[in-house]
Design a protein around this motif. Structure first.
Motif, PDB file in Angstrom:
ATOM      1  N   GLY A 115     134.143  -4.961 -20.387  1.00  0.00           N
ATOM      2  CA  GLY A 115     135.851  -6.087 -19.884  1.00  0.00           C
ATOM      3  C   GLY A 115     135.042  -6.925 -18.725  1.00  0.00           C
ATOM      4  N   PHE A 116     133.484  -6.486 -17.891  1.00  0.00           N
ATOM      5  CA  PHE A 116     133.738  -7.684 -16.788  1.00  0.00           C
ATOM      6  C   PHE A 116     132.612  -8.167 -16.998  1.00  0.00           C
ATOM      7  N   THR A 117     132.156  -9.702 -16.768  1.00  0.00           N
ATOM      8  CA  THR A 117     130.978 -10.208 -16.521  1.00  0.00           C
ATOM      9  C   THR A 117     130.095 -10.229 -15.579  1.00  0.00           C
ATOM     10  N   GLY A 118     128.921 -10.493 -15.386  1.00  0.00           N
ATOM     11  CA  GLY A 118     127.951 -10.060 -14.349  1.00  0.00           C
ATOM     12  C   GLY A 118     126.967 -10.797 -15.024  1.00  0.00           C
ATOM     13  N   GLN A 119     126.059 -10.445 -14.261  1.00  0.00           N
ATOM     14  CA  GLN A 119     125.002 -10.475 -14.104  1.00  0.00           C
ATOM     15  C   GLN A 119     123.389  -9.553 -14.944  1.00  0.00           C
ATOM     16  N   VAL A 120     124.035  -7.645 -14.352  1.00  0.00           N
ATOM     17  CA  VAL A 120     123.407  -6.932 -14.452  1.00  0.00           C
ATOM     18  C   VAL A 120     124.004  -6.197 -14.917  1.00  0.00           C
ATOM     19  N   ALA A 121     124.284  -5.175 -16.085  1.00  0.00           N
ATOM     20  CA  ALA A 121     125.244  -3.875 -16.508  1.00  0.00           C
ATOM     21  C   ALA A 121     123.847  -2.145 -16.186  1.00  0.00           C
ATOM     22  N   MET A 122     124.270  -1.813 -15.862  1.00  0.00           N
ATOM     23  CA  MET A 122     123.114  -0.471 -15.657  1.00  0.00           C
ATOM     24  C   MET A 122     124.528   0.740 -16.299  1.00  0.00           C
ATOM     25  N   GLY A 123     123.731   1.786 -16.230  1.00  0.00           N
ATOM     26  CA  GLY A 123     124.513   3.080 -16.191  1.00  0.00           C
ATOM     27  C   GLY A 123     123.573   4.205 -16.544  1.00  0.00           C
ATOM     28  N   ASN A 124     123.827   5.532 -17.902  1.00  0.00           N
ATOM     29  CA  ASN A 124     122.848   6.934 -17.624  1.00  0.00           C
ATOM     30  C   ASN A 124     121.519   7.018 -17.399  1.00  0.00           C
ATOM     31  N   ASN A 125     121.162   6.483 -15.857  1.00  0.00           N
ATOM     32  CA  ASN A 125     119.450   6.870 -16.062  1.00  0.00           C
ATOM     33  C   ASN A 125     118.906   5.847 -15.642  1.00  0.00           C
ATOM     34  N   ARG A 126     119.122   4.458 -14.850  1.00  0.00           N
ATOM     35  CA  ARG A 126     118.826   3.389 -15.451  1.00  0.00           C
ATOM     36  C   ARG A 126     118.485   2.930 -13.887  1.00  0.00           C
ATOM     37  N   GLN A 127     117.347   1.615 -13.455  1.00  0.00           N
ATOM     38  CA  GLN A 127     116.772   1.969 -12.310  1.00  0.00           C
ATOM     39  C   GLN A 127     116.913   0.317 -12.409  1.00  0.00           C
ATOM     40  N   LEU A 128     117.075  -0.851 -11.470  1.00  0.00           N
ATOM     41  CA  LEU A 128     117.141  -1.864 -10.865  1.00  0.00           C
ATOM     42  C   LEU A 128     116.590  -1.331  -9.042  1.00  0.00           C
ATOM     43  N   SER A 129     115.806  -2.885  -9.089  1.00  0.00           N
ATOM     44  CA  SER A 129     114.930  -2.413  -8.119  1.00  0.00           C
ATOM     45  C   SER A 129     114.417  -4.462  -8.043  1.00  0.00           C
ATOM     46  N   GLY A 130     114.866  -4.381  -6.268  1.00  0.00           N
ATOM     47  CA  GLY A 130     113.870  -5.881  -5.761  1.00  0.00           C
ATOM     48  C   GLY A 130     114.254  -7.400  -6.479  1.00  0.00           C
ATOM     49  N   PHE A 131     115.956  -7.150  -6.805  1.00  0.00           N
ATOM     50  CA  PHE A 131     116.025  -8.892  -7.018  1.00  0.00           C
ATOM     51  C   PHE A 131     117.421  -9.922  -6.193  1.00  0.00           C
ATOM     52  N   ASN A 132     117.841 -10.763  -6.293  1.00  0.00           N
ATOM     53  CA  ASN A 132     118.482 -11.607  -5.908  1.00  0.00           C
ATOM     54  C   ASN A 132     119.478 -11.801  -6.998  1.00  0.00           C
ATOM     55  N   VAL A 133     120.510 -10.845  -7.030  1.00  0.00           N
ATOM     56  CA  VAL A 133     121.695 -11.483  -7.952  1.00  0.00           C
ATOM     57  C   VAL A 133     123.129 -11.967  -7.572  1.00  0.00           C
ATOM     58  N   ILE A 134     122.817 -13.532  -7.962  1.00  0.00           N
ATOM     59  CA  ILE A 134     124.065 -14.585  -7.946  1.00  0.00           C
ATOM     60  C   ILE A 134     124.419 -15.052  -8.526  1.00  0.00           C
TER      61      ILE A 134
END
Length: 189
Positions: A117-136
């Motif tokens: 139900g949300f709009t965005g740049q990245v969706a994360m959840g179960n055992n996921r990793q995101l590192s080192g980004f400029n999210v605009i």
């Protein structure tokens, strides 16, 4: 990732399987995800990633044209060369990834995704990793990063606007009033 001294391929100590790298360089055209011929978008990497816990999508900002939004599959890591990255290698321990620590955070400001139900740049959840980004973000109702309250969520080393990560503490960055929006620096507890 191959050890140049012993010619051994790096293994994930958690699974015993080989780490698999899918390479992305912002601005590249086509590509097959190899180091020599990287994808131009993270979306191409997540489309073929596997949720076995061994996939790393390794992103170089390249010309930093701005990348489209994406949903990180379960047990997949999306890491950029912008910050120092390390990976646990069986029988070796933590090893810094080659090319990491450039200081250039790839921009995520292209097409958005919708999740929960949300709009965005990245969706994360179960055992996921995101590192080192400029999210605009650009839209009033748009979130930078959408995080579900599932175990194993890891996010670090990024700048984002409108973060929705219920289980990860974020601090507001003050930029001397030069930025019209509040930006956040987030790190796992």
């Amino acid at each position: 990732m191959r050890d140049r001294l012993t010619d051994q391929i790096a293994r994930n100590p958690a699974t015993g399987e080989f780490w698999r790298f899918l390479h992305v360089t912002g601005g590249a055209v086509g590509g097959d995800g190899t180091f020599e011929n990287p994808f131009g978008e993270v979306t191409a990497g997540v489309a073929i990633s596997q949720s076995a816990g061994n996939d790393v999508i390794y992103v170089d900002g390249g010309t930093n044209p701005g990348l489209n939004g994406f949903i990180i599959p379960d047990q997949v890591r999306v890491l950029s060369t912008g910050v120092v990255q390390s990976l646990d290698i069986a029988d070796v321990g933590q090893v810094q990834l080659p090319g990491s620590g450039t200081g250039t955070l790839p921009r995520l400001d292209g097409a958005t995704i919708t999740n929960g139900g949300f709009t965005g740049q990245v969706a994360m959840g179960n055992n996921r990793q995101l590192s080192g980004f400029n999210v605009i973000t650009t839209g009033v109702n748009q979130r930078g990063i959408l995080g579900l309250t599932l175990p194993g969520l890891k996010a670090r080393g990024f700048l984002a606007h409108r973060v929705h990560l219920p289980r990860i503490p974020c601090e507001v960055l003050h930029r001397g009033g030069s930025l019209p929006k509040r930006y956040f620096r987030c790190a796992p507890p």
